[in-house]
Structures are given as structure tokens and as C-alpha cells.
Design an enzyme around this catalytic site. Structure first.
Site, PDB file in Angstrom:
ATOM      1  CB  SER A  91      -0.939   0.016   1.214  1.00  0.00           C
ATOM      2  OG  SER A  91      -2.002  -0.868   1.023  1.00  0.00           O
ATOM      3  CG  HIS A 147     -25.884  -9.493  -7.949  1.00  0.00           C
ATOM      4  ND1 HIS A 147     -24.758 -10.233  -8.173  1.00  0.00           N
ATOM      5  CD2 HIS A 147     -26.931 -10.294  -8.226  1.00  0.00           C
ATOM      6  CE1 HIS A 147     -25.110 -11.455  -8.546  1.00  0.00           C
ATOM      7  NE2 HIS A 147     -26.426 -11.516  -8.601  1.00  0.00           N
ATOM      8  CG  HIS A 199     -32.933 -18.407  -6.400  1.00  0.00           C
ATOM      9  ND1 HIS A 199     -32.816 -18.128  -5.060  1.00  0.00           N
ATOM     10  CD2 HIS A 199     -32.189 -17.468  -7.032  1.00  0.00           C
ATOM     11  CE1 HIS A 199     -32.030 -17.075  -4.901  1.00  0.00           C
ATOM     12  NE2 HIS A 199     -31.642 -16.656  -6.088  1.00  0.00           N
ATOM     13  CE1 TYR A 257     -33.672 -12.797  -4.693  1.00  0.00           C
ATOM     14  CE2 TYR A 257     -34.531 -14.728  -3.568  1.00  0.00           C
ATOM     15  CZ  TYR A 257     -33.478 -13.891  -3.872  1.00  0.00           C
ATOM     16  OH  TYR A 257     -32.230 -14.131  -3.354  1.00  0.00           O
TER      17      TYR A 257
END
Length: 1022
Positions: free
Chosen positions: A35, A360, A468, A475
Site C-alpha cells: 500500500s 448485482h 432460483h 423475490y
């Protein structure tokens, strides 16, 4: 969302998920990550004469400084002072459950875009082994994740370990000159192969995979579609309709009429960001998800960061204060917001950048997108609107709406997290021609994907909502929340959602009220969320917006059917809309059908008065439940022929509560009663499907018959690679429920198991007791409020034994069985706690054990039965007078006859409707019945026989889903045939469709085509 693959290393995986692994355990002499936090960081870095290296605090990510490299002409710097993390020591969230490979992770900052290229390479013993190049045509920070198997040269195979000894950065152009800043170089760690993703800097990643096939990430293809989109002149009508649409979106954010002094509030929020405005806007690294960034828990420099979701929440508050602020303070709030926006862009959240991984994304940038939309005018004034808009359109893959229609594929996560935001993002541009072209494409995309009810659709032909690989109401809630605002916003314009898409979505939304009572949809279809207060109560505004959007045909400004559903569900608490719908539009409360079937969910619902019975099974095509890595760990049985009876108050008001719940005791189910440690599978994810195709129901005149072959011995995982799995007890049973009028007649035969240790039981009920004095009633002792209490009933012959549970549901036992009754305090585990690993979902704040007071009853079949059976009748929702005279009620009830109950068929006649129900498990034998001789395949029938006229309703319940290349089951039924042989000579009456009807002697053979598990109605006359 793609799911976790099961492996034998479950315990290790769970440990990794919760981050128990301490990186301090890594005993490497060389750093795995650099770093550049001190001058000593570059002691072991070598360079040529045309390069200079220094530590700089002008730009940084984690920590407070970075490596500054200046070069002119052919240049390089390199180091051998690094360690390579093993798979064990890498921060893999899911352990071994997804394939993972060694990956380079690094961040670099460019102050000035230029048309040059640098090369990143690894050497071994002085020989270059792997390399890749990146263009420097960017400004700000960029973070890249590059798996070694994706590099040029001599790359390893996926998953293979590496052993290079030199890391090198170089430039080979003699005209090249520049300055770059490097930070947080992780020289090699294993990363989930799904998550490293291409962007314009590293477009070669995943070159062997169809674009967008494996995960939800921004796609270069979709970015280019917007950039290359053709636009055309916009008409005045289009401009006006766009203004209306934009105003409707604006109205969702700026609802206040009173303005106030919000400057101090805005400053307080802005201070949380800790931004410093110099040449650029400095701040903590703006990360996607910190758990996906390598860090050593003991490294203090890694504790200062800002996740994009938290950043978005702050910006949305500032935006809200701006909209609600008095004019004299708006300028200062605007300046804060613009500074934060500049920081956002400088941190690399720009069009074309993936930041290593941002998947997502819709779940994490909702508030951020709201904020930028709310502040689109200030952004426009600052010259940032298009740059911020392009960034968001990239992140959200807006360009997918411009693709060819053969690419259009519905996704319930998309409808939930992105659909409305795509509509908003169309207006994150100052170009009206671009807005119009995108709006036309968007309307077409949403219309087409909502209309899909086949294998690629999520709102199926039977009204179920799929995710799914199965019906998943939890959902669906997100989609049912997000899509109605889309339909309403576009309604009444040329951009409206077309009739097919509107109609199919409306069907799915309206179906929610069928599988809910009043608002709760119970445990049978709860997926991995058992007894978690899942309901459709959040859909109040969705139903209202759909009612106000007009009907799918576009011929009415109010959808009367949706309005009627709204009045039944919420009318009592909404006098204004009740008045509008009832008085102005003449809409009354809707009346639900008495029996409804969700064929793609192996679910039947029987309703009468103020109660509903949810009957749930599973099959080769419908999974039993979702047992997840940190949820529903004991959820094997909710679909083993369960019968959940809900009154108008819903789950908890009907006795279903998680605290103390015995996971073996779902009512109606036949189970192997196991200790919880054995009930929990030894795998992280299980969505069990059996090998049986027989599970479904048939309807006739508001009554119905459900049947299933329960078989735990062999099956597959609905969302994993395992195709040959099963449970050791090898439990089997033929189960049926005949729903006629105010009763359910329950039959089980052929109950068997090889488990010689644990008992096999069929559960009657399990009731949570809000008070230990809540009584139950038994034929042996009328009123029992004693607590604790234990007894059993031995049913012999026609001894008229019965029970009434604590919620006024009566059970009349017809078969010779032993009935156990308990009233006791139960200790259980919360569903998200794993006995095997001792891990628990953080949402439960460390609470693993739960307790509650319950009463329960079950039929005891003993250990390892060979051919056990049961017969009982449920009378739901008894009135007080029925409770006091229940014995008299069942004695006088001559409305039904059980004609047959064996492993060939269950047959019950309802005398009141002159209807006989058939659940035929074995079609190889003729039936000893007055009218039905036999069938060609196992099936369910209801036959109403009134002299010269016969009505048949028939179902061949094999959904016959097709198998696709990767061997997963698609969600679309193909036709199957069913032949029915009736005694006597019959001919078709009007309105009946069959493939053929043939009279042979004194028999009539009828052949029909069955599909989707739907009931087929046939009318016959003599």
C-alpha cells in the site's frame, strides 16, 4: 442471481463466509499486498534510469499515500519483494463453493489522459511468463482485477497455483512520457472466477465466455449500444409526453410544499464524507463491497473506506435537503453535492470502469441514483449531468434495452433493482433526442420481458413468480413494488407498456392475493425465509398504482379488477380511494375463487369464508424448499404435503411463529422426525427435487383435489450440480387432500422408510400459544387448557376420535392410528443458525436458540414402517357453536364417502355436489368405480355425475419441463397425453375440446392433451 455450488468442504466455507480467518496467520516473509505507506515501501523496487519512484500523498486509496511513477521513453519498475497468497489464505467469501483462481488486484491513478500503453507482467527466473497491457486514456482512479489465466504469454489454467518471482510495470514507447500513481497492489490472491470482470481498461477478461452470460456486471457491449445509438427528430407530441413522464418521476421525490432551512442538516451529512477539495477531491476509497477487497484485519490503514451504498445514502439526504430548502441556502447545499459528485467520478466510478468487480449493482446504488436524479438540474448547471448520467447508464447496463429482441430475457432481480432506475436514467442526459430514442427502446424492452411466460419468463403462465428456478414470492415482492410505478408513469402515452406485458404482469400481481391470507403467503412457498413475516402488505401502493394505470387494453383509465382487489385488501383503511373506486367507478370488493392451483409451484389453495388452506408439495420440477448457507437450515419439510390453515389475521394470528417452532412439525406433512443436527443437511445449499413427476391438483366448481407422490430417496438439487442426491431415511408416501366445501379430507397410504432409529409421523397441527391457557379440545377430554400437557389417543375402528386445535380448526380421525398430543414450552434453533458449524447470520445478532409455548398433535407411524396409512378430515375455522357440538357435527356429516384409499388410488365422493375426486397413483390397474374404468397414466380427476350428464375435470400433473444443455430444468411445460376410459357410451356436449373420443363396446375412450398442470374440463351426455 447465480448460486452457491455444494461441496464437501461446507464447514470450511462457512468459516470463510463469516471472516473468521485471520490474515495475521499468514506467515509470509514478503508482503502479499503493498500500500506504499512509507518510504521503505519502495526500497525493494528497482527501476531504469528513465524512471523515478517516490511516495506521494497527492492521491491515495487505502491508507494515506501511493507510489508515484514518472517516466520518459522506454521505462520500467519492478520488484521481487512480494508474497503469493494461497487459496486457503485468500478472502473467498464462499470458500470452495465457486471456482477461484490467482488474480492480480491493483489500483492506479492517472491525472492526464493520453494515447499511450503500459504493460504489466510477471517473470520467473528472468523470463517473462505472463503479461497484459492497459491504455492510459482515462483520468482518476481505476481498480483492476486480472486473473492470471486471462493474461497473455504462458498463462496457467483456471484454478492453478502460480509461482512467479518478479512483478514488473513497463512502457516500451520511446515517445512516451507521463506520471501514474499506484496503490494497494495485491500481487496474487485467489478470487471468485465469476467476479473479475472486463471494462474498457481490461476488455480481454472473460474473452472465452459469452458477454454477460455468467454474472450481473456492466457490459462494454451495452455501453457501446448507447454511444452508437441512432436518434431522430422529436415531435411536439413526444416532447409533451416526455414532459409528463418526467414530471411523474419528479413527483415521486419532491412531495413537500413547505420549504425550510436545511443548511445545517446538509452540512452534517456532508461532513460524514470527510472530503477535502484541492486540485482534486480527496477522500477515502469509494468501494463497492469492502468484503471483496483484500485486507489484513490488523492493518489500520484498511479501516478507512466508504462503501458506495453508504455514500448514496448520504447523497440522497443532501439532495432531499436541497429540494426542501429555502432558496437562500440552496447554493451552498448544491456546492456540497457537486463536490461529492466530483469525488464520485474521481474515484473511478465512471463510464466504462468496473472497479475490478461491481456485480448485482442495483442493490447497492439505489439511493445514489435517486440522489443524482433529484439533482439533475444542478448537475447540468455544473456541466456534470452527462458524465454522471453516462456512469450510471453504464453501471446499470441501460444499453441492454437496445439489444436485439432475441436477447431479451426476464429477470426478477432486474425488475426489482433496475427497471424503474432504467426509466429514471433515461433523463440523466440533456439530449431530448437521446431521451426519446431510449424511452421507445425501454418501453419495448419492458413490454416484451413482462409478457414472457415461457421458459425465459419470470411471471409464468399460471401466475407464479419465478426466481432460483421456482416460484419465489419473496423475490417477487421487489418486482411487484418496482414495476407498477413504471406502468403508471408511462400510462396514457405512446410509450405505455403494451397490452401483453401489462396483462401478464397484472395476472402475476393479482395471483399474489390468491396465495395470501389475508396478506401473508405462508411457509410453503417462503423459499429460505420460513416464518419471517413475509406478506404482500408492502404492495398496497402497487395495487393502487396498477388500478390507476388503466386496464391492459388501454380502454379504461381505471382497472376495475385491480381496484376491486385493492378494496378487499386495503379498502377498510383507505376511505378516500374506497369512495373513489366504489362511488365514482362503481367498483366493489372482489370475491376470490374457492379453489386455486399454482401448477408451477405444486400448490393448491382452498378458501371458504375467512380462512384459507395452503396445500404444498414438490416434484421433479418443483423444489421442496431453499436451504441456504445461512438461512432455513432445518427447512426440509415445508412441502411434504403441508396444509397451512390461515385465518384472516395471517400467519401469527393463525399460530405460526418462529420462536420455539419445531422444524419437524409443519402441519399436514409426513416426515422422519429427526434431531435438528440430523435435520440440517451437511451441505451449504439444498433445493431438493424428487424424481417423482406426480404433484398437482385438479379443480371443478370451486372445489379441488391435490395429490403427490412423496419420495425422499432420490432426487436432484434445483440450483446446483448434484443430480443424484437423496435422504437416508428414504421416506415415501402417497398423499392426497380432497377439498370439498368447508372441509379437507386427507389421505395417506404407502408410508414407508428404512430409518430404524427415528419415528415416521404425519403432523396434524403445531400452534403457537400466545397464552398458555389457550384451550384445545379432545374427544377424550373436551376442554384442555392445562400447561404443560401430554396425552395420546388410540383410534380403533369407528371410534369417532377428534381434536380441535387452539385456532378453532377441527380434526376428525377416521383411520386406526395413535394420535399424540402435546402442550409444552419448546426450545428450537433460529432458522439461520447452523448446528454443524455454530455460525449464524449476523442479522440475528447472535441469537441462536429460541423458545415458545406450543400445542401440537401428530399421527404416529412408528419406526421404519412398510405400508402405513392415515385418514382424517379437517374442518377449518369452526364457529363457537361448532366447537361446542363438534362431535355431533361430524356424526351428522354425511356429505362425503371415502371409496378407496390404497396405493393404486384415493377416491372420495362429495355427496353434496355429486362429485367424485380421484387421485390415481398407479394407472396399470382398473378402478373399481361405477363410471371411471381407468386412465393411461397417473392423474387427478373430478367427475360430476348427474344422470344423463357428466362433467370431467382432469389433470395429468407431469409438467414435462424440457431439459436444456446444462441439464437444469427449464420452467415451461410441454404437452402430455392422458386417456380416460369411462364405463358406458358417452358423447361430447358443447364447449369440450378433446383429441379424440372413441366408443368401444360399452366403454368410451377419451384422449386429451394436458399442459401446464391445468385442469381440462370435458362435458359429456348419454
Amino acid at each position: 442471481m447465480k448460486r452457491i455450488k455444494m461441496t464437501k468442504k461446507f464447514i470450511t466455507a462457512i468459516t470463510l463466509i463469516t471472516g473468521v480467518l485471520s490474515f495475521a496467520q499468514l506467515k509470509e516473509s514478503n508482503p502479499a499486498k503493498e500500500s506504499f505507506e512509507s518510504e521503505s515501501s519502495i526500497i525493494n523496487f528497482k527501476k531504469n534510469k528513465s524512471s523515478s519512484l517516490s511516495i506521494s500523498n497527492k492521491h491515495h486509496q487505502f491508507g494515506k499515500s501511493s507510489l508515484q511513477w514518472e517516466w520518459s521513453g522506454v521505462s520500467f519498475f519492478k520488484t521481487s519483494n512480494f508474497g503469493i497468497l494461497s487459496k486457503k489464505d485468500s478472502p473467498l467469501k464462499y470458500g470452495d463453493h465457486f471456482p477461484a483462481s490467482p488474480t492480480l488486484v491493483m489500483s492506479l491513478y492517472n491525472e492526464k489522459s493520453q494515447d499511450e500503453i503500459i504493460k504489466i507482467s510477471y517473470e520467473k527466473e528472468g523470463k517473462e511468463e505472463v503479461w497484459f497491457s492497459i491504455k492510459l486514456n482515462f483520468t482518476g482512479w481505476r481498480t483492476i482485477w486480472v486473473p492470471f489465466y486471462e493474461m497473455n504469454g504462458n498463462p496457467p489454467k483456471k484454478g492453478d497455483a502460480i509461482a512467479y518471482d518478479t512483478f514488473k510495470v513497463s512502457c516500451s514507447s520511446i515517445r512516451s512520457k507521463g506520471k501514474l500513481f499506484f496503490d494497494d497492489i495485491v500481487f496474487s490472491q485467489y478470487q471468485d472466477d465469476r467476479h473479475s470482470y472486463p471494462d474498457v481498461m481490461v476488455p480481454f477478461i472473460k474473452k472465452d465466455i459469452e458477454e454477460g452470460k455468467d454474472h450481473w456486471m456492466p457490459l462494454i457491449r451495452d455501453m457501446k449500444r448507447i454511444q452508437e445509438m441512432l436518434v431522430k427528430p422529436v415531435s411536439n407530441l413526444q416532447k409533451e409526453e416526455i414532459r409528463i413522464i418526467k414530471q411523474r418521476i419528479d413527483d415521486t421525490f419532491d412531495k413537500s410544499t413547505e420549504k425550510s432551512d436545511n443548511l445545517l442538516k446538509a452540512k452534517k451529512e456532508y461532513a460524514k464524507l470527510n472530503l477535502v477539495k484541492n486540485e482534486t477531491v480527496l477522500g477515502a476509497p469509494l468501494t463497492f463491497k469492502i468484503e471483496q477487497v483484500y485486507f489484513d484485519r490488523e492493518d489500520v490503514n484498511q479501516k478507512n473506506f466508504l462503501e458506495i451504498q453508504d455514500f448514496g445514502k448520504v447523497l440522497k439526504k443532501i439532495a432531499s435537503y436541497y429540494l426542501q430548502s429555502t432558496d437562500e441556502n440552496k447554493a451552498q447545499i448544491e456546492e456540497m453535492f457537486i463536490t461529492a459528485s466530483q469525488y464520485f467520478l474521481d474515484q473511478g466510478w465512471q463510464e466504462g470502469a468496473s472497479g475490478g468487480t461491481r456485480h448485482h449493482i442495483g442493490y447497492n446504488v439505489r439511493e445514489l441514483t435517486d440522489a443524482f436524479y433529484m439533482m439533475k438540474e444542478p448537475l447540468k448547471n455544473a456541466g456534470l449531468l452527462n458524465e454522471v448520467g453516462n456512469s450510471l447508464q453504464w453501471i446499470f447496463n441501460l444499453g441492454k434495452i437496445l439489444g436485439p429482441e432475441e436477447e431479451f430475457e426476464a429477470n426478477i432481480d432486474y425488475f426489482n433493482t433496475q427497471s424503474f432506475y432504467h426509466l429514471m436514467l433515461i433523463f440523466m442526459s440533456d439530449n431530448v433526442e437521446k431521451q426519446t430514442a431510449l424511452l421507445e427502446a425501454y418501453s419495448n424492452y419492458i413490454s416484451k420481458t413482462l409478457a414472457q411466460d415461457n421458459e425465459i419468463g419470470v411471471f409464468k403462465i399460471d401466475g407464479t413468480s419465478w426466481h432460483h428456478n421456482g416460484h419465489y414470492p419473496a423475490y417477487g415482492l421487489g418486482a411487484f413494488t418496482s414495476i407498477p410505478p413504471v406502468i403508471f408513469t408511462l400510462s396514457g402515452t405512446q410509450f405505455r407498456i403494451n397490452e401483453a406485458g401489462h396483462k401478464n404482469f397484472k395476472k402475476a400481481l393479482m395471483t399474489t392475493r390468491l396465495y395470501s391470507q389475508l396478506l401473508d403467503f405462508g411457509f410453503g412457498n417462503a423459499g429460505r425465509h420460513p416464518l419471517k413475516d413475509y406478506s404482500i402488505k408492502s404492495l398496497k401502493n402497487s395495487f393502487l398504482l396498477m388500478a390507476r394505470s388503466g386496464n391492459p387494453e388501454g380502454t379504461s383509465k381505471i382497472d376495475n379488477e385491480v381496484a376491486a382487489a385493492y378494496l378487499r385488501l386495503w379498502g377498510e383503511s383507505d376511505k378516500l380511494n374506497t369512495t373513489l373506486f366504489a362511488d365514482i367507478d362503481n367498483v366493489g370488493k372482489d370475491t376470490l375463487p374457492g379453489y386455486h392451483v399454482l401448477t408451477y409451484a405444486a400448490t393448491a389453495i382452498h378458501r371458504r369464508n375467512d380462512w384459507a388452506a395452503f396445500i404444498k408439495g414438490y416434484s421433479k420440477y418443483v423444489w421442496a424448499s431453499e436451504i441456504y448457507v445461512d438461512a432455513n437450515r432445518y427447512g426440509r419439510y415445508p412441502a411434504n404435503g403441508s396444509i397451512q390453515i390461515n385465518n384472516i389475521g395471517g400467519d401469527e394470528a393463525s399460530g405460526f411463529k418462529q420462536e420455539g417452532w419445531d422444524w419437524n412439525r409443519y402441519p399436514g406433512t409426513t416426515v422422519v422426525n429427526l434431531p435438528f443436527k440430523e435435520l440440517e443437511p451437511n451441505t451449504p445449499l439444498l433445493m431438493f427435487r424428487s424424481e417423482e413427476t406426480f404433484a398437482g391438483a385438479v379443480i371443478l366448481d370451486n372445489n379441488g383435489v391435490f395429490g403427490m407422490k412423496l419420495n425422499e430417496s432420490k432426487g436432484s438439487n434445483a440450483d446446483g450440480p448434484e443430480k443424484n442426491i437423496g435422504f437416508p431415511g428414504k421416506l415415501k408416501a402417497n398423499k392426497s387432500v380432497f377439498s370439498f366445501g368447508d372441509k379437507l379430507i386427507c389421505i395417506g397410504t404407502g408410508i414407508s422408510s428404512v430409518d430404524t432409529v427415528n419415528p415416521i409421523q404425519t403432523n396434524l397441527f403445531q400452534n403457537f400459544l400466545s397464552s398458555t391457557s389457550m384451550p384445545i379440545y379432545l374427544s377424550e377430554k373436551k376442554d384442555i387448557s392445562t400447561f404443560p400437557y401430554q396425552s395420546k389417543i388410540e383410534v380403533v375402528g369407528n371410534s369417532r376420535k377428534w381434536l380441535i386445535d387452539a385456532y378453532q380448526n377441527g380434526y376428525y380421525i377416521l383411520s386406526p392410528n395413535t394420535i399424540e398430543i402435546r402442550r409444552q414450552t419448546q426450545e428450537s434453533y433460529i432458522n439461520s443458525y447452523s448446528i454443524r458449524t455454530k455460525e449464524i447470520n449476523s442479522i440475528n445478532k447472535g441469537i441462536s436458540v429460541t423458545r415458545g409455548n406450543f400445542t401440537s398433535s401428530w399421527i404416529e407411524h412408528g419406526k421404519a414402517p412398510k405400508d402405513a396409512s392415515y385418514q382424517y378430515v379437517i374442518y377449518p375455522g369452526l364457529q363457537k357453536e361448532d366447537i361446542n357440538s363438534f362431535e355431533n357435527k361430524i356424526e351428522k356429516d354425511k356429505s362425503y364417502q371415502i371409496l378407496r384409499a390404497d396405493n393404486t388410488a384415493h377416491i372420495v365422493r362429495d355427496n353434496e355436489s355429486s362429485t367424485t375426486g380421484f387421485v390415481i397413483f398407479d394407472s396399470s390397474k382398473e378402478l373399481d368405480n361405477s363410471i371411471l374404468k381407468g386412465v393411461s397414466v397417473p392423474s387427478l380427476l373430478m367427475i360430476k355425475n348427474k344422470g344423463e350428464n357428466v362433467t370431467i375435470s382432469a389433470v395429468q400433473p407431469d409438467l414435462n419441463f424440457s431439459e436444456v444443455k446444462d441439464k437444469t430444468i427449464s420452467g415451461y411445460s410441454l404437452p402430455v397425453e392422458l386417456s380416460i376410459t369411462l364405463k358406458g357410451q358417452w358423447k361430447l356436449a358443447a364447449n369440450s375440446v378433446v383429441k379424440s373420443i372413441v366408443i368401444a363396446g360399452n366403454n368410451t375412450l377419451i384422449t386429451i392433451e394436458c399442459r401446464h398442470g391445468f385442469s381440462n374440463k370435458i362435458n359429456l351426455t348419454k
